[in-house]
Design an enzyme around this catalytic site. Sequence first.
Site, PDB file in Angstrom:
ATOM      1  N   ASP A 144     -49.684 -12.492 -11.657  1.00  0.00           N
ATOM      2  CA  ASP A 144     -50.921 -11.737 -12.319  1.00  0.00           C
ATOM      3  C   ASP A 144     -52.468 -11.886 -12.065  1.00  0.00           C
ATOM      4  O   ASP A 144     -52.897 -12.659 -12.962  1.00  0.00           O
ATOM      5  CB  ASP A 144     -50.906 -11.952 -14.049  1.00  0.00           C
ATOM      6  CG  ASP A 144     -48.863 -11.157 -14.352  1.00  0.00           C
ATOM      7  OD1 ASP A 144     -48.434 -10.497 -13.194  1.00  0.00           O
ATOM      8  OD2 ASP A 144     -48.969 -11.423 -15.629  1.00  0.00           O
ATOM      9  N   ASP A 157     -52.000   0.938 -23.220  1.00  0.00           N
ATOM     10  CA  ASP A 157     -51.493   2.295 -22.536  1.00  0.00           C
ATOM     11  C   ASP A 157     -50.416   2.270 -21.579  1.00  0.00           C
ATOM     12  O   ASP A 157     -50.107   3.122 -21.144  1.00  0.00           O
ATOM     13  CB  ASP A 157     -52.451   3.149 -22.266  1.00  0.00           C
ATOM     14  CG  ASP A 157     -53.599   2.360 -21.428  1.00  0.00           C
ATOM     15  OD1 ASP A 157     -52.899   1.283 -21.035  1.00  0.00           O
ATOM     16  OD2 ASP A 157     -54.567   2.659 -20.688  1.00  0.00           O
ATOM     17  N   GLY A 158     -50.248   0.167 -21.087  1.00  0.00           N
ATOM     18  CA  GLY A 158     -49.093   0.971 -19.913  1.00  0.00           C
ATOM     19  C   GLY A 158     -49.419   1.489 -18.994  1.00  0.00           C
ATOM     20  O   GLY A 158     -49.114   1.315 -17.708  1.00  0.00           O
ATOM     21  N   ASP A 173     -47.790 -17.185 -19.892  1.00  0.00           N
ATOM     22  CA  ASP A 173     -46.884 -16.052 -19.618  1.00  0.00           C
ATOM     23  C   ASP A 173     -47.257 -15.648 -17.915  1.00  0.00           C
ATOM     24  O   ASP A 173     -47.038 -14.439 -17.176  1.00  0.00           O
ATOM     25  CB  ASP A 173     -47.326 -14.644 -20.430  1.00  0.00           C
ATOM     26  CG  ASP A 173     -48.348 -14.674 -20.552  1.00  0.00           C
ATOM     27  OD1 ASP A 173     -49.535 -15.331 -21.549  1.00  0.00           O
ATOM     28  OD2 ASP A 173     -48.980 -13.559 -20.817  1.00  0.00           O
TER      29      ASP A 173
END
Length: 479
Positions: free
Chosen positions: A256, A119-120, A246
């Site tokens: 992250d 969903d971002g 990543d």
Amino acid sequence: MNIDNMILQTPYLTLDEEFYNLTKSDPLEEPYLISFNPNAAKLINLDEESATDPLLVSLLNGTFIPKGASPFAMCYAGHQFGHYNPWLGDGRANNLGTLNGWNLQTKGSGETLYSRSADGRAAIRSSIREYLMSESMFHLGIATTRALGIIGSKTKIIRNTVENAAVVMRMSTSWVRFGTFEYFYYRREYDKLHSLAEYVIEESYPHLQSDEDRLLKMFCEVVDRTATLIAQWQGVGFNHGVMNTDNMSIAGLTIDYGPFAMMDDFNFGYICNCSDTVGRYSYAEQPNVAYWNLTMLAKALSPIISKDKMDKKLEEYGTSLYPNAYIDTMCKKIGLTQKLDSDAQLVEDLIVALHDAFVDYTLFFRTLSHYDGNREDLYDIAMDPIVIDKWLALYDKRLVFEEFTHEQRSSQMLQENPKYVLKNHMIQEAIVLAEDGDFSRVEQLLYLAAHPYDELPEFEHFAGDTPEEYKNIGLSCSS
Ligand code: AMP
Ligand code: MG
């Protein structure tokens, strides 16, 4: 400078269009400020008064776009839990551009080309975790991204339950990941691999720019920085939890923040990420996984850099770079200034003792910093004082080779061994309050994050052992 005067640049957009996708922000409903980080603001010369500027919320919510900014999502790939995924990228982040060498990014700002089926958005809890922990890591002397501020909203998102969405504005000197190189390698777009390497050198290794051998040297420095970074993680007891390629920074930064944890009672095999059933990303495995990730980077760079030369450097990671960085880190923690060959064994014995003793990792080293031959305080914090006693006998013998007085050693160790780290239960309490509209604990922890080595009597309760029910629990990846 105030927010209205900010002028950003977008050097990443000089790369080929395949590297990014321009984004439109999808603002949160009824956004409100949760916290503003004046230490991060200083890095981009932003006035402290910006904390009360209504434009701050608009900046984080994407309804105010600074001059020169051009929001975009970066594309990358990556090995997730050992499996190659060719299509990742910023699925929920908008990069605004660069200011004073810092790339500004809103995380949780809505869908992008790379959102896949997600969903971002980002939950308040994971945004607060990243906001606080990145600040803590910086003040612990560990290379990391930073965060300028955080907003909450009335926008609902579905995770394990229905939660409210937030946006954290992250700042980094680089957002390029090992996986950014992998993307172009697996697509066999070697010219783009080359332009990405040149971009990275300019952004993160500028001293190499006019060096003929700069590509190889860049790779070597990535290896050096990664070895140092992981040694520091181990030293401070940090478990990242999702060391996919990543999530590995080409600039050697901690990036992250997801289901991370600071170790409570020392457990060598601790796995903070509860989806990591085999412990690929356990505390113990971090140095090995970093090596594996570096080999994936070397593979991705092989069309433009000599594989043999990269392999030689990789070998050094295992034989000397990482082990030396780790031993150095640990020797500093135990206050050794002379180098003896036997120190590696002393450190290994310590790790075994800590594992067997059921003792809080942070508290042990802070208490050891006051050690003057009297062992009572160290016995008191361990479930099994006998193993601690045995190790202290070795330590006493080793200290004979040191020239420092007890006081000198102690004052040096107190600068190496934090009194305050952000344990998950502390952050969780701040999250629960924040979800109820009380942001005072977030502010307290932000302050604590910036003063890890200080004695702060009013915050003494944050320096103790973790309550039994919260020790070394696993965290979900859902965020
Ligand atoms: P992570 O391991 O959390 O850093 O994320 C792995 C990938 O999933 C990245 O490409 C993220 O952008 C993407 N991602 C994670 N959560 C979401 C989300 N809620 N919406 C869109 N993309 C996401
Ligand atoms: Mg990621």
